[in-house]
Design an enzyme around this catalytic site. Sequence first.
Site, PDB file in Angstrom:
ATOM      1  N   LYS A 248       3.661  -8.499   0.942  1.00  0.00           N
ATOM      2  CA  LYS A 248       2.604  -9.317   0.334  1.00  0.00           C
ATOM      3  C   LYS A 248       3.117 -10.059  -0.904  1.00  0.00           C
TER       4      LYS A 248
ATOM      5  N   GLY B   5      11.692  17.624   2.957  1.00  0.00           N
ATOM      6  CA  GLY B   5      11.028  18.886   3.262  1.00  0.00           C
ATOM      7  C   GLY B   5      11.144  19.206   4.743  1.00  0.00           C
TER       8      GLY B   5
ATOM      9  N   GLY C 286       9.258 -10.344  18.801  1.00  0.00           N
ATOM     10  CA  GLY C 286       7.966  -9.677  18.622  1.00  0.00           C
ATOM     11  C   GLY C 286       7.041 -10.534  17.775  1.00  0.00           C
TER      12      GLY C 286
ATOM     13  N   GLY D  63       4.156  -9.862  16.658  1.00  0.00           N
ATOM     14  CA  GLY D  63       3.104  -8.975  16.168  1.00  0.00           C
ATOM     15  C   GLY D  63       2.887  -9.226  14.690  1.00  0.00           C
ATOM     16  N   VAL D  64       2.396  -8.198  14.006  1.00  0.00           N
ATOM     17  CA  VAL D  64       2.004  -8.371  12.611  1.00  0.00           C
ATOM     18  C   VAL D  64       3.216  -8.674  11.726  1.00  0.00           C
ATOM     19  N   ILE D  65       4.297  -7.887  11.892  1.00  0.00           N
ATOM     20  CA  ILE D  65       5.465  -8.102  11.029  1.00  0.00           C
ATOM     21  C   ILE D  65       6.134  -9.439  11.368  1.00  0.00           C
TER      22      ILE D  65
ATOM     23  N   ARG E  10       6.723   0.319  15.884  1.00  0.00           N
ATOM     24  CA  ARG E  10       7.337   1.381  15.095  1.00  0.00           C
ATOM     25  C   ARG E  10       7.189   2.731  15.804  1.00  0.00           C
TER      26      ARG E  10
ATOM     27  N   ALA F 202      -1.951   1.421   6.431  1.00  0.00           N
ATOM     28  CA  ALA F 202      -1.956   2.218   5.211  1.00  0.00           C
ATOM     29  C   ALA F 202      -3.352   2.783   4.926  1.00  0.00           C
TER      30      ALA F 202
ATOM     31  N   HIS G 217     -23.166 -19.394  -3.972  1.00  0.00           N
ATOM     32  CA  HIS G 217     -22.742 -20.744  -3.602  1.00  0.00           C
ATOM     33  C   HIS G 217     -21.983 -21.378  -4.749  1.00  0.00           C
TER      34      HIS G 217
HETATM   35  P1  FAD Z   1       4.893   6.151   5.217  1.00  0.00           P
HETATM   36  O1  FAD Z   1       4.355   5.111   4.332  1.00  0.00           O
HETATM   37  O2  FAD Z   1       5.966   5.773   6.166  1.00  0.00           O
HETATM   38  O3  FAD Z   1       5.408   7.314   4.259  1.00  0.00           O
HETATM   39  C1  FAD Z   1       6.089   8.415   4.735  1.00  0.00           C
HETATM   40  C2  FAD Z   1       6.944   8.961   3.612  1.00  0.00           C
HETATM   41  O4  FAD Z   1       7.411  10.236   3.983  1.00  0.00           O
HETATM   42  C3  FAD Z   1       8.186   8.128   3.300  1.00  0.00           C
HETATM   43  O5  FAD Z   1       8.325   7.958   1.913  1.00  0.00           O
HETATM   44  C4  FAD Z   1       9.323   8.961   3.851  1.00  0.00           C
HETATM   45  O6  FAD Z   1      10.538   8.787   3.133  1.00  0.00           O
HETATM   46  C5  FAD Z   1       8.780  10.354   3.620  1.00  0.00           C
HETATM   47  N1  FAD Z   1       9.359  11.383   4.480  1.00  0.00           N
HETATM   48  C6  FAD Z   1       9.535  11.366   5.812  1.00  0.00           C
HETATM   49  N2  FAD Z   1      10.021  12.547   6.249  1.00  0.00           N
HETATM   50  C7  FAD Z   1      10.154  13.327   5.153  1.00  0.00           C
HETATM   51  C8  FAD Z   1      10.578  14.664   4.950  1.00  0.00           C
HETATM   52  N3  FAD Z   1      10.945  15.421   5.970  1.00  0.00           N
HETATM   53  N4  FAD Z   1      10.599  15.129   3.693  1.00  0.00           N
HETATM   54  C9  FAD Z   1      10.210  14.365   2.642  1.00  0.00           C
HETATM   55  N5  FAD Z   1       9.786  13.110   2.778  1.00  0.00           N
HETATM   56  C10 FAD Z   1       9.744  12.599   4.024  1.00  0.00           C
HETATM   57  N6  FAD Z   1      -0.349  -1.498   6.576  1.00  0.00           N
HETATM   58  C11 FAD Z   1      -1.472  -2.019   6.036  1.00  0.00           C
HETATM   59  O7  FAD Z   1      -2.518  -1.374   6.083  1.00  0.00           O
HETATM   60  N7  FAD Z   1      -1.460  -3.238   5.413  1.00  0.00           N
HETATM   61  C12 FAD Z   1      -0.349  -3.990   5.341  1.00  0.00           C
HETATM   62  O8  FAD Z   1      -0.367  -5.083   4.774  1.00  0.00           O
HETATM   63  C13 FAD Z   1       0.839  -3.490   5.914  1.00  0.00           C
HETATM   64  N8  FAD Z   1       1.982  -4.200   5.844  1.00  0.00           N
HETATM   65  C14 FAD Z   1       3.123  -3.681   6.389  1.00  0.00           C
HETATM   66  C15 FAD Z   1       4.278  -4.449   6.352  1.00  0.00           C
HETATM   67  C16 FAD Z   1       5.443  -3.975   6.909  1.00  0.00           C
HETATM   68  C17 FAD Z   1       6.690  -4.814   6.845  1.00  0.00           C
HETATM   69  C18 FAD Z   1       5.462  -2.677   7.487  1.00  0.00           C
HETATM   70  C19 FAD Z   1       6.733  -2.103   8.044  1.00  0.00           C
HETATM   71  C20 FAD Z   1       4.326  -1.904   7.531  1.00  0.00           C
HETATM   72  C21 FAD Z   1       3.138  -2.411   6.996  1.00  0.00           C
HETATM   73  N9  FAD Z   1       1.943  -1.683   7.049  1.00  0.00           N
HETATM   74  C22 FAD Z   1       0.799  -2.210   6.528  1.00  0.00           C
HETATM   75  C23 FAD Z   1       1.880  -0.348   7.657  1.00  0.00           C
HETATM   76  C24 FAD Z   1       1.944   0.733   6.562  1.00  0.00           C
HETATM   77  O9  FAD Z   1       3.113   0.560   5.802  1.00  0.00           O
HETATM   78  C25 FAD Z   1       1.913   2.108   7.193  1.00  0.00           C
HETATM   79  O10 FAD Z   1       0.819   2.220   8.053  1.00  0.00           O
HETATM   80  C26 FAD Z   1       1.797   3.173   6.114  1.00  0.00           C
HETATM   81  O11 FAD Z   1       2.881   3.105   5.220  1.00  0.00           O
HETATM   82  C27 FAD Z   1       1.733   4.569   6.736  1.00  0.00           C
HETATM   83  O12 FAD Z   1       1.627   5.520   5.733  1.00  0.00           O
HETATM   84  P2  FAD Z   1       2.190   7.008   5.910  1.00  0.00           P
HETATM   85  O13 FAD Z   1       1.878   7.696   4.658  1.00  0.00           O
HETATM   86  O14 FAD Z   1       1.699   7.556   7.188  1.00  0.00           O
HETATM   87  O15 FAD Z   1       3.769   6.840   6.096  1.00  0.00           O
HETATM   88  P1  NAI Z   2       3.273  -4.910  16.488  1.00  0.00           P
HETATM   89  O1  NAI Z   2       2.853  -3.844  17.410  1.00  0.00           O
HETATM   90  O2  NAI Z   2       2.279  -5.520  15.587  1.00  0.00           O
HETATM   91  O3  NAI Z   2       3.925  -6.097  17.312  1.00  0.00           O
HETATM   92  C1  NAI Z   2       5.010  -5.920  18.150  1.00  0.00           C
HETATM   93  C2  NAI Z   2       5.100  -7.096  19.098  1.00  0.00           C
HETATM   94  O4  NAI Z   2       6.344  -7.046  19.751  1.00  0.00           O
HETATM   95  C3  NAI Z   2       4.019  -7.072  20.176  1.00  0.00           C
HETATM   96  O5  NAI Z   2       3.407  -8.338  20.269  1.00  0.00           O
HETATM   97  C4  NAI Z   2       4.789  -6.696  21.426  1.00  0.00           C
HETATM   98  O6  NAI Z   2       4.229  -7.241  22.596  1.00  0.00           O
HETATM   99  C5  NAI Z   2       6.149  -7.295  21.127  1.00  0.00           C
HETATM  100  N1  NAI Z   2       7.255  -6.683  21.854  1.00  0.00           N
HETATM  101  C6  NAI Z   2       7.440  -5.363  22.112  1.00  0.00           C
HETATM  102  N2  NAI Z   2       8.592  -5.182  22.795  1.00  0.00           N
HETATM  103  C7  NAI Z   2       9.146  -6.406  22.942  1.00  0.00           C
HETATM  104  C8  NAI Z   2      10.345  -6.874  23.545  1.00  0.00           C
HETATM  105  N3  NAI Z   2      11.199  -6.045  24.128  1.00  0.00           N
HETATM  106  N4  NAI Z   2      10.596  -8.198  23.527  1.00  0.00           N
HETATM  107  C9  NAI Z   2       9.744  -9.068  22.926  1.00  0.00           C
HETATM  108  N5  NAI Z   2       8.584  -8.681  22.348  1.00  0.00           N
HETATM  109  C10 NAI Z   2       8.302  -7.366  22.342  1.00  0.00           C
HETATM  110  O7  NAI Z   2       4.514  -4.291  15.683  1.00  0.00           O
HETATM  111  P2  NAI Z   2       5.259  -4.765  14.357  1.00  0.00           P
HETATM  112  O8  NAI Z   2       5.021  -6.205  14.095  1.00  0.00           O
HETATM  113  O9  NAI Z   2       6.640  -4.256  14.508  1.00  0.00           O
HETATM  114  O10 NAI Z   2       4.535  -3.949  13.244  1.00  0.00           O
HETATM  115  C11 NAI Z   2       4.433  -2.528  13.347  1.00  0.00           C
HETATM  116  C12 NAI Z   2       3.147  -2.065  12.796  1.00  0.00           C
HETATM  117  O11 NAI Z   2       3.180  -2.101  11.371  1.00  0.00           O
HETATM  118  C13 NAI Z   2       1.936  -2.902  13.158  1.00  0.00           C
HETATM  119  O12 NAI Z   2       1.436  -2.603  14.426  1.00  0.00           O
HETATM  120  C14 NAI Z   2       0.983  -2.524  12.095  1.00  0.00           C
HETATM  121  O13 NAI Z   2       0.373  -1.326  12.461  1.00  0.00           O
HETATM  122  C15 NAI Z   2       1.870  -2.316  10.902  1.00  0.00           C
HETATM  123  N6  NAI Z   2       1.831  -3.506  10.051  1.00  0.00           N
HETATM  124  C16 NAI Z   2       0.643  -3.866   9.503  1.00  0.00           C
HETATM  125  C17 NAI Z   2       0.544  -4.980   8.731  1.00  0.00           C
HETATM  126  C18 NAI Z   2      -0.781  -5.377   8.198  1.00  0.00           C
HETATM  127  O14 NAI Z   2      -1.679  -4.563   8.240  1.00  0.00           O
HETATM  128  N7  NAI Z   2      -0.944  -6.584   7.690  1.00  0.00           N
HETATM  129  C19 NAI Z   2       1.702  -5.814   8.422  1.00  0.00           C
HETATM  130  C20 NAI Z   2       2.890  -5.376   9.097  1.00  0.00           C
HETATM  131  C21 NAI Z   2       2.935  -4.236   9.850  1.00  0.00           C
END
Ligand code: FAD
Ligand code: NAI
Length: 479
Positions: free
Chosen positions: A58, A122, A194, A196-198, A286, A334, A458
């Site tokens: 962001k 852990g 892909g 998708g969102v990322i 993921r 998140a 408004h």
């Molecule tokens: P995580 O955030 O992955 O946290 C897990 C933590 O556990 C990590 O710090 C890891 O190092 C630690 N860990 C793992 N195993 C161990 C262990 N054995 N011992 C100690 N520590 C450990 N979601 C949204 O809602 N809005 C968004 O805008 C958004 N944008 C995103 C953008 C990107 C590029 C990506 C990749 C994801 C995005 N997401 C977004 C998804 C969001 O990041 C995840 O859904 C969220 O972080 C999940 O939270 P969590 O606590 O389950 O896991």
């Molecule tokens: P995603 O599930 O959003 O998108 C993956 C895309 O890749 C899909 O459209 C799928 O059809 C495509 N795909 C899968 N296999 C493929 C292949 N072999 N060849 C071509 N296309 C293929 O997953 P992404 O973007 O990796 O993000 C992972 C997750 O992280 C999201 O689902 C979301 O939960 C979270 N996220 C959330 C954000 C937000 O809330 N704004 C921002 C970024 C990530």
Amino acid sequence: MSKNFDVVVIGGGPGGYVAAIRAAQLGFSVACIDEWKNAQGGPAPGGTCTNVGCIPSKALLQSSEHYEHANHAFADHGIDVKGLSLNLKQMLARKDTVIKQNNEGILYLLKKNKITFFHGRGSFAKAEGGAYQIQVALAGKDKGAEAITGKHIIIATGSNARALPGAEFDEKQILSNTGALTIDAVPKKLGVIGAGVIGLEMGSVWRRLGAEVTVLEALPTFLAAVDDQISKEAHKLFTKQGLNINLGVKIGAITAGKKGVTVEYVDAKGDAQKTVFDKLIVSIGRTPNTNGLNGESVGLKLDDRGFVAVDDDCKTNLPNVWAVGDVVRGPMLAHKAEEEGVAVAERIAGQHGHVNFNTVPWVIYTSPEIAWVGKTEQQLKAEGIAYKAGTFPFLANGRARALGDTSGMVKFLADAKSDEILGVHIVGPVASELIAEAVVAMEFRASSEDIARICHAHPSLSEATKEAALAVDKRALNF
Ligand code: FAD
Ligand code: NAI
């Protein structure tokens, strides 16, 4: 320091650290273990979200949007910018500062709530006497191990980016979300696998900064989970912005070499294609992270996709072991992780923690943003639910015109008989904020008429929400 805790949380992402805070608020003694390291090797709690996810993406989306506005939108407002240039180093440094502020904020919150924080990994050691022994392999300078016990364990270990077979992430040319956030020179040609969102968020960042971005998506439909009308509109807008989106492709060999990354694929027409990119982002979903958790030692059950198996209450197969967030079923978001963390802490305290999966909002932070909650029109049709729809375009909204951002619409779907809101879908300016009203309305099981009768300020973008609700009854006022 006591080594016995009521609650031990493994993972300090949004699921884990929020669960730890709620458990501490409820009076439990709590430990939180997180292994994420910052560039100096120090603790960096906040997980994927803070370090390589929500927050840094962001930050870059905001910076790149400012750059694009200065380049293309300011002139229309009568602001002439001369000699505009991109300082990518500073943009990335600012993003790193934002991450650091969040890491420090979480460390402060853990301390404030008297949670014992362990920086390290852990893993389950054994179950004994109604508790679990957790081995902590400490990170940082004073490496070593500590054994702690917890009566309740909350697993919140998150997820990792999924790689394509034969194309492992090197984070230099073939990038996961981690590398996509640290590219140090704008690539001329950027490939994204892909749509998708990322893919869309990171593709937008680098396109705005000057890269020629090609997105390769396996599915024939763009954003299949999004309401059809909204995804069609978004596809049109993103294509107009210059994102080259290719649907229905089949990815073949990927080879990284001196000249770049070569991607071979078969396009939707069945023709073989070969493109060389300077960088390639692979964002195809993921996978749950249970690496190093040693769940096997206590018999922790995973499902067939590798997620920790849980019931509706986030209970695992082991007594007093819970799991939340990306490591369990459900959307990888998140706020979903946070809600589950809070609910589990409350259940441990004997309360009735609850997460309503029907009202978890989704947001894609492109420009315009896409946000939705509830059912899509195609879902309602598939489920045979009779509904009424109302839409309102931002083109007819005064605030959107003043902002200079009139793309997109708000769409309401309501039950044909009861008028209960079943879904709200937005593509448009700050959809991420506008969706909150719809979430509240749906939580209270409001009707579209309820929203239509509420006074909205408004001029505001939220008037488009009211007007879309009015449109369900075919009585929009300004369109
Ligand atoms: P995580 O955030 O992955 O946290 C897990 C933590 O556990 C990590 O710090 C890891 O190092 C630690 N860990 C793992 N195993 C161990 C262990 N054995 N011992 C100690 N520590 C450990 N979601 C949204 O809602 N809005 C968004 O805008 C958004 N944008 C995103 C953008 C990107 C590029 C990506 C990749 C994801 C995005 N997401 C977004 C998804 C969001 O990041 C995840 O859904 C969220 O972080 C999940 O939270 P969590 O606590 O389950 O896991
Ligand atoms: P995603 O599930 O959003 O998108 C993956 C895309 O890749 C899909 O459209 C799928 O059809 C495509 N795909 C899968 N296999 C493929 C292949 N072999 N060849 C071509 N296309 C293929 O997953 P992404 O973007 O990796 O993000 C992972 C997750 O992280 C999201 O689902 C979301 O939960 C979270 N996220 C959330 C954000 C937000 O809330 N704004 C921002 C970024 C990530």
